[in-house]
Scaffold this motif. Structure first.
Motif, short mmCIF file in Angstrom:
data_model
loop_
_atom_site.label_atom_id
_atom_site.label_comp_id
_atom_site.label_asym_id
_atom_site.label_seq_id
_atom_site.Cartn_x
_atom_site.Cartn_y
_atom_site.Cartn_z
N ARG A 44 -20.47 -37.47 16.31
CA ARG A 44 -21.27 -37.02 15.17
C ARG A 44 -22.53 -37.86 15.01
NH1 ARG A 44 -16.20 -36.57 12.85
NH2 ARG A 44 -16.45 -38.54 11.74
N LYS A 48 -26.50 -36.67 15.24
CA LYS A 48 -27.50 -36.96 14.21
C LYS A 48 -28.75 -37.60 14.82
CE LYS A 48 -24.86 -37.60 9.97
NZ LYS A 48 -24.47 -38.57 8.94
N ARG A 49 -28.55 -38.53 15.74
CA ARG A 49 -29.69 -39.21 16.36
C ARG A 49 -30.53 -38.26 17.21
NH1 ARG A 49 -25.80 -43.28 17.20
NH2 ARG A 49 -25.46 -42.53 19.31
N ARG A 51 -31.05 -35.05 16.71
CA ARG A 51 -31.67 -33.94 15.97
C ARG A 51 -33.17 -34.15 15.89
NH1 ARG A 51 -27.79 -33.76 10.81
NH2 ARG A 51 -25.96 -32.94 11.84
#
Length: 101
Positions: A44, A48-49, A51
């Motif tokens: 996860r 996030k990184r 995106r």
């Protein structure tokens, strides 16, 4: 030959299962669950990184960039101005030295 290997593996696994107590099985299960939790948390975080930045993030990045560019330009002007002053002061001091000789 392969069937014999599979049969041997099954018998070894059943023996190992029988040898483990419920407490040991619980510990192993908890370790497995902890590893899975960490693994999925890492996935996860990686998502996030990776995106792309949002419009608001792009806007703040651009404004920060522009602010830094203005600061650099003003610093260059200050440095150029101080260099010019230093040159003129140096010329004045040289002319004073020559006048005294």
């Amino acid at each position: 030959m392969m069937e014999a290997d599979k049969l041997l593996a099954k018998t070894l696994q059943t023996r190992e299962r029988e040898e483990l107590t419920d407490e040991e099985k619980g510990k192993l299960f908890m370790e497995l669950m902890e590893k899975r939790r960490k693994h999925f948390a890492a996935l996860r975080a990686q998502e996030k990184r990776n995106r792309p930045p949002t419009k608001a993030q792009k806007r703040t990045q651009m404004s920060t960039y522009l602010k830094h560019m203005e600061v650099q330009e003003s610093n260059k002007k200050k440095v150029e101005g101080s260099e010019e002053k230093a040159k003129s002061n140096k010329k004045k001091s040289l002319s004073k030295k020559r006048a005294w000789k």
